[in-house]
Design a protein around this motif. Structure first.
Motif, PDB file in Angstrom:
ATOM      1  N   PRO A 222      28.200   2.166 -42.412  1.00 61.27           N
ATOM      2  CA  PRO A 222      28.145   0.815 -42.990  1.00 61.27           C
ATOM      3  C   PRO A 222      27.466   0.794 -44.349  1.00 61.27           C
ATOM      4  CG  PRO A 222      26.478   1.067 -41.282  1.00 61.27           C
ATOM      5  CD  PRO A 222      27.294   2.313 -41.252  1.00 61.27           C
ATOM      6  N   PRO A 223      27.853  -0.149 -45.227  1.00 56.22           N
ATOM      7  CA  PRO A 223      27.117  -0.359 -46.480  1.00 56.22           C
ATOM      8  C   PRO A 223      25.715  -0.873 -46.197  1.00 56.22           C
ATOM      9  CG  PRO A 223      29.296  -1.400 -46.549  1.00 56.22           C
ATOM     10  CD  PRO A 223      29.044  -1.006 -45.130  1.00 56.22           C
ATOM     11  N   ALA A 224      24.829  -0.774 -47.205  1.00 54.78           N
ATOM     12  CA  ALA A 224      23.414  -1.109 -47.011  1.00 54.78           C
ATOM     13  C   ALA A 224      23.198  -2.561 -46.611  1.00 54.78           C
ATOM     14  CB  ALA A 224      22.640  -0.798 -48.288  1.00 54.78           C
ATOM     15  N   ALA A 225      24.011  -3.492 -47.142  1.00 53.87           N
ATOM     16  CA  ALA A 225      23.793  -4.909 -46.859  1.00 53.87           C
ATOM     17  C   ALA A 225      24.606  -5.409 -45.662  1.00 53.87           C
ATOM     18  CB  ALA A 225      24.132  -5.749 -48.086  1.00 53.87           C
ATOM     19  N   ALA A 226      25.481  -4.577 -45.132  1.00 53.31           N
ATOM     20  CA  ALA A 226      26.329  -5.014 -44.018  1.00 53.31           C
ATOM     21  C   ALA A 226      25.511  -5.171 -42.738  1.00 53.31           C
ATOM     22  CB  ALA A 226      27.455  -4.015 -43.787  1.00 53.31           C
ATOM     23  N   PRO A 227      25.739  -6.246 -41.966  1.00 57.85           N
ATOM     24  CA  PRO A 227      25.015  -6.428 -40.697  1.00 57.85           C
ATOM     25  C   PRO A 227      25.608  -5.549 -39.602  1.00 57.85           C
ATOM     26  CG  PRO A 227      26.529  -8.244 -41.025  1.00 57.85           C
ATOM     27  CD  PRO A 227      26.645  -7.377 -42.251  1.00 57.85           C
ATOM     28  N   ALA A 228      25.477  -4.258 -39.789  1.00 52.74           N
ATOM     29  CA  ALA A 228      26.055  -3.292 -38.846  1.00 52.74           C
ATOM     30  C   ALA A 228      25.195  -2.036 -38.839  1.00 52.74           C
ATOM     31  CB  ALA A 228      27.495  -2.956 -39.248  1.00 52.74           C
ATOM     32  N   LEU A 229      25.295  -1.294 -37.734  1.00 52.74           N
ATOM     33  CA  LEU A 229      24.531  -0.067 -37.557  1.00 52.74           C
ATOM     34  C   LEU A 229      25.457   1.041 -37.060  1.00 52.74           C
ATOM     35  CD1 LEU A 229      21.543  -1.611 -35.530  1.00 52.74           C
ATOM     36  CD2 LEU A 229      21.591  -1.162 -37.996  1.00 52.74           C
ATOM     37  N   ALA A 230      25.114   2.260 -37.408  1.00 49.59           N
ATOM     38  CA  ALA A 230      25.786   3.437 -36.850  1.00 49.59           C
ATOM     39  C   ALA A 230      24.826   4.128 -35.892  1.00 49.59           C
ATOM     40  CB  ALA A 230      26.203   4.396 -37.961  1.00 49.59           C
ATOM     41  N   TRP A 231      25.355   4.635 -34.781  1.00 59.48           N
ATOM     42  CA  TRP A 231      24.489   5.341 -33.834  1.00 59.48           C
ATOM     43  C   TRP A 231      25.101   6.677 -33.437  1.00 59.48           C
ATOM     44  CZ3 TRP A 231      26.389   6.361 -28.916  1.00 59.48           C
ATOM     45  CH2 TRP A 231      27.487   5.588 -28.488  1.00 59.48           C
ATOM     46  N   PHE A 232      24.226   7.644 -33.186  1.00 59.22           N
ATOM     47  CA  PHE A 232      24.644   8.999 -32.852  1.00 59.22           C
ATOM     48  C   PHE A 232      23.738   9.565 -31.763  1.00 59.22           C
ATOM     49  CE2 PHE A 232      25.678   8.235 -37.272  1.00 59.22           C
ATOM     50  CZ  PHE A 232      26.994   8.670 -37.377  1.00 59.22           C
ATOM     51  N   VAL A 233      24.339  10.176 -30.762  1.00 60.13           N
ATOM     52  CA  VAL A 233      23.595  10.952 -29.769  1.00 60.13           C
ATOM     53  C   VAL A 233      23.554  12.382 -30.282  1.00 60.13           C
ATOM     54  CG1 VAL A 233      23.512  11.762 -27.393  1.00 60.13           C
ATOM     55  CG2 VAL A 233      24.347   9.455 -27.892  1.00 60.13           C
ATOM     56  N   ARG A 234      22.366  12.938 -30.359  1.00 62.94           N
ATOM     57  CA  ARG A 234      22.185  14.279 -30.909  1.00 62.94           C
ATOM     58  C   ARG A 234      22.289  15.325 -29.792  1.00 62.94           C
ATOM     59  NH1 ARG A 234      16.992  15.088 -32.652  1.00 62.94           N
ATOM     60  NH2 ARG A 234      17.650  16.664 -34.185  1.00 62.94           N
ATOM     61  N   GLU A 235      23.263  16.207 -29.927  1.00 63.93           N
ATOM     62  CA  GLU A 235      23.409  17.366 -29.025  1.00 63.93           C
ATOM     63  C   GLU A 235      23.437  16.941 -27.557  1.00 63.93           C
ATOM     64  OE1 GLU A 235      21.017  20.623 -31.768  1.00 63.93           O
ATOM     65  OE2 GLU A 235      19.865  19.240 -30.512  1.00 63.93           O
ATOM     66  N   ALA A 236      24.351  16.063 -27.231  1.00 64.30           N
ATOM     67  CA  ALA A 236      24.507  15.641 -25.828  1.00 64.30           C
ATOM     68  C   ALA A 236      24.939  16.823 -24.970  1.00 64.30           C
ATOM     69  CB  ALA A 236      25.530  14.518 -25.748  1.00 64.30           C
ATOM     70  N   TRP A 237      24.344  16.919 -23.772  1.00 68.76           N
ATOM     71  CA  TRP A 237      24.576  18.064 -22.898  1.00 68.76           C
ATOM     72  C   TRP A 237      25.424  17.654 -21.702  1.00 68.76           C
ATOM     73  CZ3 TRP A 237      24.480  23.106 -22.816  1.00 68.76           C
ATOM     74  CH2 TRP A 237      24.466  23.787 -21.591  1.00 68.76           C
ATOM     75  N   PRO A 238      26.623  18.263 -21.550  1.00 61.56           N
ATOM     76  CA  PRO A 238      27.455  17.941 -20.392  1.00 61.56           C
ATOM     77  C   PRO A 238      27.004  18.721 -19.164  1.00 61.56           C
ATOM     78  CG  PRO A 238      28.605  19.513 -21.800  1.00 61.56           C
ATOM     79  CD  PRO A 238      27.294  19.204 -22.477  1.00 61.56           C
ATOM     80  N   SER A 239      26.920  18.042 -18.040  1.00 59.53           N
ATOM     81  CA  SER A 239      26.531  18.688 -16.782  1.00 59.53           C
ATOM     82  C   SER A 239      27.118  17.868 -15.639  1.00 59.53           C
ATOM     83  CB  SER A 239      25.008  18.752 -16.664  1.00 59.53           C
ATOM     84  OG  SER A 239      24.476  17.484 -16.333  1.00 59.53           O
ATOM     85  N   PRO A 240      26.982  18.346 -14.392  1.00 58.77           N
ATOM     86  CA  PRO A 240      27.487  17.541 -13.275  1.00 58.77           C
ATOM     87  C   PRO A 240      26.863  16.148 -13.192  1.00 58.77           C
ATOM     88  CG  PRO A 240      27.074  19.789 -12.560  1.00 58.77           C
ATOM     89  CD  PRO A 240      26.525  19.676 -13.949  1.00 58.77           C
ATOM     90  N   SER A 241      25.658  15.970 -13.755  1.00 61.29           N
ATOM     91  CA  SER A 241      24.987  14.669 -13.640  1.00 61.29           C
ATOM     92  C   SER A 241      24.852  13.928 -14.966  1.00 61.29           C
ATOM     93  CB  SER A 241      23.588  14.858 -13.042  1.00 61.29           C
ATOM     94  OG  SER A 241      22.796  15.705 -13.866  1.00 61.29           O
ATOM     95  N   THR A 242      25.256  14.546 -16.097  1.00 60.45           N
ATOM     96  CA  THR A 242      25.152  13.878 -17.392  1.00 60.45           C
ATOM     97  C   THR A 242      26.467  14.001 -18.145  1.00 60.45           C
ATOM     98  OG1 THR A 242      24.252  15.892 -18.421  1.00 60.45           O
ATOM     99  CG2 THR A 242      22.668  14.261 -17.575  1.00 60.45           C
ATOM    100  N   GLY A 243      26.777  12.962 -18.940  1.00 61.79           N
ATOM    101  CA  GLY A 243      28.054  12.924 -19.627  1.00 61.79           C
ATOM    102  C   GLY A 243      27.928  12.933 -21.139  1.00 61.79           C
ATOM    103  N   THR A 244      29.091  13.028 -21.786  1.00 57.95           N
ATOM    104  CA  THR A 244      29.164  13.039 -23.245  1.00 57.95           C
ATOM    105  C   THR A 244      30.289  12.144 -23.756  1.00 57.95           C
ATOM    106  OG1 THR A 244      30.614  14.987 -23.222  1.00 57.95           O
ATOM    107  CG2 THR A 244      28.235  15.384 -23.373  1.00 57.95           C
ATOM    108  N   ALA A 245      30.628  11.123 -22.983  1.00 62.84           N
ATOM    109  CA  ALA A 245      31.733  10.241 -23.378  1.00 62.84           C
ATOM    110  C   ALA A 245      31.328   9.268 -24.474  1.00 62.84           C
ATOM    111  CB  ALA A 245      32.246   9.468 -22.156  1.00 62.84           C
ATOM    112  N   GLN A 246      30.035   8.934 -24.541  1.00 62.30           N
ATOM    113  CA  GLN A 246      29.568   7.959 -25.521  1.00 62.30           C
ATOM    114  C   GLN A 246      28.525   8.628 -26.412  1.00 62.30           C
ATOM    115  OE1 GLN A 246      29.573   3.708 -23.484  1.00 62.30           O
ATOM    116  NE2 GLN A 246      28.363   5.103 -22.237  1.00 62.30           N
ATOM    117  N   VAL A 247      28.970   9.138 -27.554  1.00 62.66           N
ATOM    118  CA  VAL A 247      28.054   9.907 -28.396  1.00 62.66           C
ATOM    119  C   VAL A 247      27.937   9.365 -29.815  1.00 62.66           C
ATOM    120  CG1 VAL A 247      28.256  12.050 -27.077  1.00 62.66           C
ATOM    121  CG2 VAL A 247      29.880  11.567 -28.927  1.00 62.66           C
ATOM    122  N   HIS A 248      28.745   8.415 -30.212  1.00 58.98           N
ATOM    123  CA  HIS A 248      28.588   7.782 -31.517  1.00 58.98           C
ATOM    124  C   HIS A 248      29.374   6.483 -31.536  1.00 58.98           C
ATOM    125  CE1 HIS A 248      32.159  10.520 -32.210  1.00 58.98           C
ATOM    126  NE2 HIS A 248      32.668   9.328 -32.499  1.00 58.98           N
ATOM    127  N   GLY A 249      29.031   5.636 -32.496  1.00 62.88           N
ATOM    128  CA  GLY A 249      29.740   4.375 -32.618  1.00 62.88           C
ATOM    129  C   GLY A 249      29.084   3.460 -33.629  1.00 62.88           C
TER     130      GLY A 249
END
Length: 299
Positions: A222-249
């Motif tokens: 997003p531009p600096a003045a835009a009312p929006a945010l970017a998010w990132f999950v850093r180094e998500a780890w896939p396992s039988p109990s944890t997922g990686t389907a939602q890692v940025h947006g």
């Protein structure tokens, strides 16, 4: 009776001042630098430019104004007033450090070392303050005030944190963080990762950009003045109990990212200031989104 405006000059200790505080004398500081292949001359020169910029800024404050100085380390204990005009003398990062403590006060960024700083947020020279200060105080310079989006983190126990660049949520020792992540009220996903970054358009030139580049630019920052945010999950780890389907947006003005802690302890801190962090324990949740507060930066 209306109070006169107050100019608050914000600065931080220079590298030279830090060296003197640690080593005791200029001679010891010079010896320390020389033992590591550095010259004290450059450090002294940068210190001199900072001191000169501060002196020029102070001299530009109208005689009938109130004035004070505050060093970066004292910001958490300093009380800003509604009539303040904040003059940040230093680097771009110092503007981010002070932004979280403000509530609409105009900010003028003064570059203390032109050519060394990028000058994204500290855009002015000290000589320009004579004209900028009265305009900022009278709010007649409103058309020159650029409003920049900020990010907030609010815990379920009412702890709140503001940041201009980004908020990081994760382990204080940067080990694996465990939590459940939900986007805009969606289904929570258990995750194990190196933490989560939620950043603004201003922060899109820093830590968030690094995460964005690692992903190959999966979304438009997003531009600096835009009312929006970017998010990132850093180094998500896939396992039988944890997922990686939602890692940025992206989050719009009404969007929320909610993390529910599944570790003994997580922290949330803004703009790299780990000493000023929210403490989160098992079962607590923290909500991240666009803050109502915005930085008002003199263009």
């Amino acid at each position: 009776m209306t109070l006169a405006p107050r100019a608050v000059l914000v600065h931080r200790r220079t590298e030279y001042e830090e060296l003197i505080a640690h080593h005791g004398t200029p001679g010891q500081a010079a010896f320390f630098l020389a033992s590591r292949g550095r010259s004290v001359t450059e450090v002294e020169q940068r210190h001199g430019r900072q001191a000169e910029a501060l002196a020029r800024a102070a001299a530009a404050v109208p005689l009938d104004w109130r004035r004070t100085r505050v060093e970066r380390a004292d910001l958490p204990r300093f009380l800003f007033e509604p009539e303040d005009v904040v003059v940040v003398v230093g680097q771009d990062g110092l503007v981010a450090n002070v932004a979280k403590y403000l509530d609409g006060q105009p900010v003028i960024g003064v570059d203390a070392d032109p050519g060394r700083n990028p000058g994204v947020l500290v855009r002015h020279r000290a000589d320009a303050l004579a004209a900028l200060l009265p305009a900022a105080a009278a709010r007649s310079g409103a058309r020159h005030l650029e409003e920049r989006t900020m990010v907030e983190a609010v815990a379920d126990d009412t702890q709140r944190l503001l940041a201009l660049n980004e908020v990081y949520v994760g382990q204080p020792g940067h080990q694996t963080a465990r939590y459940r992540l939900a986007v805009d009220g969606g289904t929570p996903e258990p995750q194990a990762s190196s933490g989560v970054l939620v950043g603004t358009g201003t922060g899109a030139t820093g830590w968030c950009r690094s995460a964005w580049l690692e992903r190959g630019g999966p979304l438009a920052l997003p531009p600096a003045a835009a009312p929006a945010l970017a998010w990132f999950v850093r180094e998500a780890w896939p396992s039988p109990s944890t997922g990686t389907a939602q890692v940025h947006g992206l989050l719009d003005a009404g969007g929320r990212l909610v993390l529910t802690v599944e570790s003994d302890r997580l922290v949330a801190f803004g703009d790299g200031i780990e000493a000023d962090a929210l403490e989160l324990s098992w079962g607590q949740s923290v909500r991240l989104g666009v803050a109502a507060t915005r930085l008002r930066l003199m263009g």
